[in-house]
Design a protein around this motif. Structure first.
Motif, PDB file in Angstrom:
ATOM      1  N   GLY A  41       0.785  -1.226   0.000  1.00  0.00           N
ATOM      2  CA  GLY A  41       0.000   0.000   0.000  1.00  0.00           C
ATOM      3  C   GLY A  41       0.813   1.270   0.000  1.00  0.00           C
ATOM      4  O   GLY A  41       0.264   2.370   0.114  1.00  0.00           O
ATOM      5  N   GLN A  42       2.142   1.189  -0.133  1.00  0.00           N
ATOM      6  CA  GLN A  42       2.956   2.384  -0.174  1.00  0.00           C
ATOM      7  C   GLN A  42       2.758   3.109  -1.500  1.00  0.00           C
ATOM      8  O   GLN A  42       2.412   2.524  -2.520  1.00  0.00           O
ATOM      9  N   ASN A  59       7.583 -16.798  -3.388  1.00  0.00           N
ATOM     10  CA  ASN A  59       6.984 -15.676  -2.678  1.00  0.00           C
ATOM     11  C   ASN A  59       6.600 -14.577  -3.662  1.00  0.00           C
ATOM     12  O   ASN A  59       7.478 -13.887  -4.197  1.00  0.00           O
ATOM     13  N   PRO A  60       5.306 -14.364  -3.893  1.00  0.00           N
ATOM     14  CA  PRO A  60       4.884 -13.320  -4.821  1.00  0.00           C
ATOM     15  C   PRO A  60       4.863 -11.930  -4.194  1.00  0.00           C
ATOM     16  O   PRO A  60       4.426 -10.972  -4.836  1.00  0.00           O
ATOM     17  N   GLN A  61       5.312 -11.813  -2.952  1.00  0.00           N
ATOM     18  CA  GLN A  61       5.210 -10.537  -2.232  1.00  0.00           C
ATOM     19  C   GLN A  61       5.835  -9.362  -2.984  1.00  0.00           C
ATOM     20  O   GLN A  61       5.194  -8.297  -3.081  1.00  0.00           O
ATOM     21  N   PRO A  62       7.054  -9.466  -3.515  1.00  0.00           N
ATOM     22  CA  PRO A  62       7.638  -8.297  -4.193  1.00  0.00           C
ATOM     23  C   PRO A  62       6.762  -7.773  -5.330  1.00  0.00           C
ATOM     24  O   PRO A  62       6.615  -6.555  -5.493  1.00  0.00           O
ATOM     25  N   ALA A  63       6.186  -8.700  -6.105  1.00  0.00           N
ATOM     26  CA  ALA A  63       5.365  -8.285  -7.239  1.00  0.00           C
ATOM     27  C   ALA A  63       4.028  -7.699  -6.781  1.00  0.00           C
ATOM     28  O   ALA A  63       3.573  -6.679  -7.301  1.00  0.00           O
ATOM     29  N   LEU A  64       3.387  -8.336  -5.802  1.00  0.00           N
ATOM     30  CA  LEU A  64       2.102  -7.845  -5.321  1.00  0.00           C
ATOM     31  C   LEU A  64       2.240  -6.491  -4.620  1.00  0.00           C
ATOM     32  O   LEU A  64       1.400  -5.594  -4.796  1.00  0.00           O
ATOM     33  N   ALA A  65       3.291  -6.341  -3.845  1.00  0.00           N
ATOM     34  CA  ALA A  65       3.474  -5.092  -3.099  1.00  0.00           C
ATOM     35  C   ALA A  65       3.720  -3.901  -4.016  1.00  0.00           C
ATOM     36  O   ALA A  65       3.485  -2.752  -3.618  1.00  0.00           O
ATOM     37  N   ALA A  66       4.167  -4.156  -5.237  1.00  0.00           N
ATOM     38  CA  ALA A  66       4.464  -3.081  -6.172  1.00  0.00           C
ATOM     39  C   ALA A  66       3.398  -2.944  -7.250  1.00  0.00           C
ATOM     40  O   ALA A  66       3.652  -2.347  -8.305  1.00  0.00           O
ATOM     41  N   SER A  67       2.199  -3.489  -7.011  1.00  0.00           N
ATOM     42  CA  SER A  67       1.121  -3.462  -8.003  1.00  0.00           C
ATOM     43  C   SER A  67      -0.121  -2.803  -7.431  1.00  0.00           C
ATOM     44  O   SER A  67      -0.228  -2.579  -6.226  1.00  0.00           O
ATOM     45  N   ASP A  68      -1.070  -2.513  -8.328  1.00  0.00           N
ATOM     46  CA  ASP A  68      -2.278  -1.782  -7.935  1.00  0.00           C
ATOM     47  C   ASP A  68      -3.560  -2.595  -8.052  1.00  0.00           C
ATOM     48  O   ASP A  68      -4.453  -2.465  -7.224  1.00  0.00           O
ATOM     49  N   VAL A  69      -3.668  -3.433  -9.089  1.00  0.00           N
ATOM     50  CA  VAL A  69      -4.904  -4.162  -9.357  1.00  0.00           C
ATOM     51  C   VAL A  69      -4.544  -5.576  -9.795  1.00  0.00           C
ATOM     52  O   VAL A  69      -3.677  -5.754 -10.667  1.00  0.00           O
TER      53      VAL A  69
END
Length: 379
Positions: free
Chosen positions: A194-195, A268-278
Motif C-alpha cells: 500500500g505504499q 513468494n509473490p510478495q515483491p510483485a504484489l506489493a508493487a502493483s495496484d490491481v
C-alpha cells in the motif's frame, strides 16, 4: 486377501492418533496444490499432533520444495505409470492408514486401482473443475472408472468451494459425504504494502501457471485494447510453466514488450504484489484461487473472470472486486478502465479486503480440515 485397520471407534477409545496419508500431485513445480497440501499437513502436525499422524507421499521431484518439514515425508519418485502404481500400493500397504487423501479425480482413480485388495478409506480432494478437466481420452476413461467403479468406495469428497462440490455431485450423481475445506491463505510481511508508487502508472498483475487454463492470452488481448485507451498502464505476469515461450512471443507480436513483464517469484509473490495496484485473474476455470486471496491479502482490488466457481465464491462483495464474463473481452477492458479511473477511491477499501481474507487464514482453515478428516475416517 484384505489388510484391515483398527476401527475408528477403537482409536477414539484408546486416544490413538488417526494415521493420515496425503498424496502430492506428480508435478514438477511446488506451487498451488502442492503448497496447500504442505500447509495443511504442517499445520495438522503442529496444532493437532495428538489427533493425527500425518505422512505425505511425493511421487515426483518438485522444484522449490521446502526442506525440513514436520510431517513425515515419503519420497517415491516414479518414472512410469506402472512404477507409480507399485509405489502407491507399497506405501499404502505399509501402514494401517485411516484415510488417504488424493488430489483430483485422475490420481485418485489410479491410486485406488493400485490398492485393490487393501482395505483403506480414500478421500478425493477436488481442486479444479471436473467438467472441464476430462478433455482428453485418458481423462475420460479415468472419469468413467471413477463414476462406475470407485466412487461408491470413496469415503468422502473434499472440495475447495461449495459450488465445486455441487457441480461434482451433479456430474457424478454422487451421494458420498462431501465437505467444503477451504484453502489456507498464507500471511505475508505487509509493511511495504500500500505504499505510494514512484510513478503515476497503474500496474495490473496476474499470478499463475503459464497455461491455457489461466488465460494469460485473454489478459494480453484485453491489455492491448486497454493501451489504446489508457497510456499510463503496466502489466506484470508472474508465474512459471511451459507456456512461457508462447507468452513472450505474443507480447512481442502485440508490441507490448515495453509495458508487459514476465516475472518469476516461485516461492513468494510478495515483491510483485506489493508493487502493483490491481490484480487480474483471467482463468478459464478454477477450483478456488489462492492467487486472488493472496492479492486481497495485500489489499488489492481484483478483476476476475466468472468461471462458474472459484472467483465468484471469493468476490462476494463489490469492495473486493469485479467479476466479468469469460467470453466478453470488452467487459474485462471496461473493468480495467474503471480501476484506472477510480484507483484512489478503491484503495480506501484495502483494509476491508485484508480483513475479509483473514477468514481463510491457516489457523482458521485447519480446524475445518481436521473436522473433515475425522468424519471421513469414521465413514
Amino acid at each position: 486377501m484384505q489388510i484391515a485397520t483398527m476401527p475408528y471407534s477403537e482409536r477414539l477409545s484408546t486416544h490413538t492418533p488417526l494415521k493420515i496419508l496425503y498424496v502430492q500431485p506428480g508435478t514438477s513445480a511446488f506451487a498451488g496444490i502442492e503448497r496447500v497440501v504442505d500447509t495443511i499437513c504442517s499445520g495438522l502436525t503442529d496444532q493437532y499432533g495428538s489427533d493425527f499422524e500425518v505422512d505425505v507421499l511425493y511421487t515426483s521431484v518438485h522444484k522449490n520444495r521446502p526442506e525440513g518439514r514436520n510431517y513425515t515425508v515419503i519420497d517415491r519418485v516414479a518414472s512410469s505409470r506402472i512404477e507409480l502404481m507399485r509405489n502407491f500400493r507399497k506405501v499404502i500397504a505399509s501402514k494401517d492408514y485411516d484415510l488417504i487423501v488424493v488430489p483430483q479425480i485422475e490420481p485418485t482413480v489410479i491410486c485406488m486401482a493400485s490398492c485393490i485388495g487393501i482395505r483403506r478409506r480414500f478421500a478425493v480432494h477436488l481442486h479444479g473443475n471436473p467438467k472441464l478437466e476430462r478433455s482428453h481420452i485418458k481423462a475420460k476413461i479415468l472419469f468413467l472408472l471413477m463414476k462406475t467403479l470407485f466412487l461408491p468406495k470413496i469415503a468422502s469428497v473434499f472440495g475447495t468451494s461449495p459450488r465445486q462440490l455441487t457441480s461434482f455431485n451433479a456430474m457424478f450423481k454422487s451421494k458420498r459425504p462431501h465437505y467444503w475445506v477451504p484453502n489456507p491463505v498464507r500471511k505475508f510481511d505487509l509493511s511495504d504494502a500500500g505504499q505510494a508508487r514512484v510513478d503515476d502508472n497503474v500496474t495490473f498483475i496476474n499470478i499463475g501457471r503459464f497455461s491455457f487454463q489461466k488465460g494469460q492470452d485473454i489478459l494480453l488481448a484485453a491489455f492491448s485494447e486497454l493501451r489504446k485507451k489508457r497510456s499510463d498502464v503496466l502489466l506484470k505476469i508472474v508465474g512459471y510453466g511451459d507456456g512461457e515461450a508462447a507468452l513472450r512471443a505474443e507480447i512481442d507480436r502485440r508490441g507490448l514488450t515495453d509495458v508487459v513483464s514476465l516475472e518469476h517469484h516461485p516461492e513468494n509473490p510478495q515483491p510483485a504484489l506489493a508493487a502493483s495496484d490491481v490484480y487480474v485473474s483471467t482463468s478459464r476455470w478454477e477450483g478456488w484461487s489462492l492467487a486472488i486471496c493472496e492479492a486481497l491479502r495485500f489489499g488489492l482490488p481484483v478483476i476476475a473472470t466468472d468461471c462458474e466457481f472459484g472467483p465468484s465464491d471469493i468476490l462476494v462483495d463489490s469492495r473486493l472486486g469485479m467479476l466479468v464474463p469469460v467470453d466478453r473481452p470488452e467487459e474485462l477492458v471496461n473493468a480495467m478502465i474503471y480501476y484506472c479511473d477510480n484507483l484512489r477511491g478503491e484503495q480506501a477499501h484495502a483494509s476491508f479486503r485484508q480483513e475479509f481474507v483473514d477468514c481463510y487464514s491457516p489457523e482458521r482453515v485447519l480446524e475445518v480440515h481436521a473436522n473433515a478428516l475425522r468424519r471421513a475416517a469414521a465413514a
